[in-house]
Structure formats: C-alpha cells, structure tokens
Design an enzyme around this catalytic site. Structure first.
Site, PDB file in Angstrom:
ATOM      1  N   SER A 144       0.834  -1.196   0.000  1.00  0.00           N
ATOM      2  CA  SER A 144       0.000   0.000   0.000  1.00  0.00           C
ATOM      3  C   SER A 144       0.865   1.240   0.000  1.00  0.00           C
ATOM      4  O   SER A 144       2.007   1.217   0.488  1.00  0.00           O
ATOM      5  CB  SER A 144      -0.884  -0.008   1.259  1.00  0.00           C
ATOM      6  OG  SER A 144      -1.497   1.246   1.470  1.00  0.00           O
ATOM      7  N   TYR A 157      -1.942  -1.235  10.689  1.00  0.00           N
ATOM      8  CA  TYR A 157      -2.043  -1.592   9.269  1.00  0.00           C
ATOM      9  C   TYR A 157      -0.858  -1.013   8.497  1.00  0.00           C
ATOM     10  O   TYR A 157      -0.218  -1.721   7.698  1.00  0.00           O
ATOM     11  CB  TYR A 157      -3.356  -1.067   8.690  1.00  0.00           C
ATOM     12  CG  TYR A 157      -3.514  -1.316   7.208  1.00  0.00           C
ATOM     13  CD1 TYR A 157      -3.991  -2.534   6.749  1.00  0.00           C
ATOM     14  CD2 TYR A 157      -3.195  -0.333   6.272  1.00  0.00           C
ATOM     15  CE1 TYR A 157      -4.138  -2.768   5.384  1.00  0.00           C
ATOM     16  CE2 TYR A 157      -3.349  -0.556   4.923  1.00  0.00           C
ATOM     17  CZ  TYR A 157      -3.817  -1.778   4.480  1.00  0.00           C
ATOM     18  OH  TYR A 157      -3.955  -2.008   3.135  1.00  0.00           O
TER      19      TYR A 157
END
Length: 249
Positions: A144, A157
């Site tokens: 990401s 995360y």
C-alpha cells in the site's frame, strides 16, 4: 491472452471478493487455473460457481498459524504445479490508541499483524520450496501507499504494509541470488473501492482497475507495480517527502 500466464496455476488469498475476486477473474481470463483461499465460504462458493473447473476453493483463516500449517502441505500435495502466489488478504482497522481501551487496541493489532504480516510471511515461506521447484514462478505481495507514508488512523495496518515492503525487497534479493527463476513483485496500492474501505476517503479506483494493473505487472515480472494514484505518491515522496507525509497523514 498473455503467454507469460497462460497454463499456470495461481493461488490467490483474500475472501474471493474485492481485489481478490478481480485478480482471480482476470487470471482465469489469462488462461490460469486459480486456487482461491479465504474465510468466507459464501464468497468462495460464488467464485467456484462463476469459474467452474478453472477454480479450486480452500477455506482457511490465514491469521491463524495452525490454519497455515494445515494449508501448506495441502496445497503442496494437491497442486504441485503451483507457480504463482498472490498474497492479497488483508485487514485494516482504524483505531484511536488513546480513546480505545488498551485491551481492545491490542486485540485489533494482533488481528492485523496475524493476517497482514505473519500470514503473508508464513504462507510464502511454506510454499517457497514448491515454487522453487517450478521452471518459473512468481510471488506478488499486495502492499500500500501507506507503507511509504502512513496515516494516523491505522497505525498497525501501516506498519504491516511497511514490513511487507521490506520483506518483499529482501525476498527478491535472495531469489535473485539463489532462485532467479522466481520473480517477486510488490504491488503498492492506492485507495481501492472495496468493503474494507467503505466510508473512508475519496477518489477511489475500482477493484477491477487495481487488479488489471497488478496482473499486467505480474505478467511483465516487474519488481514493483505502483497502482493508480500511488504512482503520484512515488514521485512526490521522492521529491517532497514532507509534503507526501502530510497529505497521507
């Protein structure tokens, strides 16, 4: 149909929905057979119905080490020709570390670490001998833009995606030295319109577009695929890292 993918068997993790569903669909369209791994049998059954003989489904919770220990020998025995591994499964939870009870934050953190990092690493290492036995193999780890510049609301995360980025790079180095027929691709995602991102952010790209860019990078054996707006983050972080950090925060 891409000759680099046709006739190969691919394992895709991630509930057979969202990006995982689109990855499976596009791999099948490229002539692959797919092993779809996820927790939700309803989603897996829907993909099985859609893909027919081109899909095998396996129910497993990749956040649990015992499930991975069960899965690895099963895949090795039943799909010895596996040559593509796509680690797509992921969990993002927003948490206020000062407003939430400490116990709740710890539980959430362990869930994210278990699936996003431990599950990814353990499955990759468990299947690496099988992948190394093929004449050519590919590993794709879904990362990401938050691995580059984290946002405050999802600290764990972001940490797992940064770790995924580092693991992918180091694994690539070892493959280049010891198994050059294995390519390792990191797909750096922008914000994608999925169930996980519902109610968060704007300017999302579709799961179909995200999967299309990943599959194209996989076929070319790219070490990195910057998906959607992550391409701009790559440039901005190189030129103005403080600005990139402020935007992503």
């Amino acid at each position: 149909m891409n000759n680099a993918l046709a006739g190969r068997r691919a394992l895709v993790t991630g509930e057979a929905r969202g990006i995982g569903l689109e990855l499976s669909r596009q791999l099948i369209a490229q002539g692959c057979t797919v092993v779809a791994v996820g927790r939700n049998m309803q989603h897996l059954n829907a993909l099985q119905s859609e893909g027919g003989s081109n899909v095998t489904t396996v129910q497993a919770d990749l956040s649990q080490q015992a499930e991975i220990d069960r899965l690895v020998p099963l895949i090795t025995a039943e799909h010895p020709d596996l040559s593509i591994l796509i680690n797509n499964a992921g969990l993002q939870q927003e948490m206020n570390l000062f407003a939430n009870p400490a116990g709740a934050s710890i539980i959430s953190a362990r869930q994210e670490i278990g699936l996003n990092l431990d599950g990814l690493v353990s499955l990759t290492l468990g299947l690496l001998p099988n992948l190394a036995a093929q004449s050519r193999s590919s590993i794709v780890n879904i990362s990401s833009g938050l691995a580059i510049a984290p946002k405050s609301a999802s600290p764990v995360y972001c940490a797992t995606k940064a770790a995924t980025r580092a693991f992918s790079q180091a694994l690539r180095y070892q493959c280049e030295d010891s198994a050059p027929h294995i390519t390792v691709t990191e797909a750096i995602m922008a914000l994608v319109d999925t169930d996980m991102t519902a109610g968060r952010g704007s300017g999302k790209i579709t799961a179909h577009r995200a999967a299309t860019e990943v599959i194209a990078g996989l076929a070319r054996g790219q070490p990195e695929v910057w998906v959607g707006k992550a391409k701009m983050l790559r440039v901005l972080n190189r030129l103005l890292p403080a600005v990139a950090a402020r935007i992503m925060r």
